[in-house]
Design a protein around this motif. Sequence first.
Motif, PDB file in Angstrom:
ATOM      1  N   ILE A  85      48.533  41.906  40.771  1.00 49.85           N
ATOM      2  CA  ILE A  85      47.157  42.091  40.306  1.00 49.85           C
ATOM      3  C   ILE A  85      46.671  40.758  39.758  1.00 49.85           C
ATOM      4  CG2 ILE A  85      45.655  43.255  38.644  1.00 49.85           C
ATOM      5  CD1 ILE A  85      48.403  45.320  39.320  1.00 49.85           C
TER       6      ILE A  85
ATOM      7  N   LEU B 134      38.951  45.059  43.273  1.00 46.92           N
ATOM      8  CA  LEU B 134      38.627  46.008  42.202  1.00 46.92           C
ATOM      9  C   LEU B 134      37.119  46.094  42.033  1.00 46.92           C
ATOM     10  CD1 LEU B 134      41.260  44.769  39.611  1.00 46.92           C
ATOM     11  CD2 LEU B 134      41.341  46.948  40.815  1.00 46.92           C
TER      12      LEU B 134
ATOM     13  N   GLU C  25      36.693  49.608  37.721  1.00 47.55           N
ATOM     14  CA  GLU C  25      38.151  49.563  37.829  1.00 47.55           C
ATOM     15  C   GLU C  25      38.691  48.341  37.092  1.00 47.55           C
ATOM     16  OE1 GLU C  25      38.490  51.644  42.256  1.00 47.55           O
ATOM     17  OE2 GLU C  25      38.527  49.461  42.063  1.00 47.55           O
ATOM     18  N   PHE C  26      38.009  47.217  37.253  1.00 46.41           N
ATOM     19  CA  PHE C  26      38.412  45.977  36.585  1.00 46.41           C
ATOM     20  C   PHE C  26      38.398  46.168  35.068  1.00 46.41           C
ATOM     21  CE2 PHE C  26      37.862  41.832  34.725  1.00 46.41           C
ATOM     22  CZ  PHE C  26      38.671  40.999  35.488  1.00 46.41           C
TER      23      PHE C  26
ATOM     24  N   LEU D  42      41.825  53.839  41.029  1.00 51.20           N
ATOM     25  CA  LEU D  42      42.651  52.718  40.582  1.00 51.20           C
ATOM     26  C   LEU D  42      44.110  52.938  40.973  1.00 51.20           C
ATOM     27  CD1 LEU D  42      42.437  50.057  39.086  1.00 51.20           C
ATOM     28  CD2 LEU D  42      42.526  51.307  36.938  1.00 51.20           C
TER      29      LEU D  42
ATOM     30  N   LYS E  11      44.998  52.101  44.441  1.00 51.79           N
ATOM     31  CA  LYS E  11      45.151  50.669  44.708  1.00 51.79           C
ATOM     32  C   LYS E  11      46.447  50.094  44.131  1.00 51.79           C
ATOM     33  CE  LYS E  11      40.206  49.868  45.105  1.00 51.79           C
ATOM     34  NZ  LYS E  11      39.012  49.199  44.603  1.00 51.79           N
TER      35      LYS E  11
END
Length: 103
Positions: A10, A26, A30-31, A73, A76
Amino acid sequence: AVFYLGETRIDFNSGTVNSAKGIFTLTAKEFALLEKLFENKEKIVTGDSLCLAAWGDPLYGYENTLMVHIRRLREKIEPEPSDPMYLITVRGLGYKLVGVTLS
């Protein structure tokens, strides 16, 4: 900051997640959620503080929206999103990010 959850990389600088499933960007929400969880890694983060980080409002009215964003999220960052290893639900309290390795 760059960190790993298992084999998944990430990168906050580019807002990307690089995993065996591919490279994902993202979203802003999400970030914000992942950043808040990362800042408090290994600790429980309440739904309220996640909502404040992402939407600037406490949880009330955002419960379902938060759950949807957490699910996206997980899709991912988790090898198996339906059985999460890193983004853990702490029933009645919130969520916690575990297993973080710094690069």
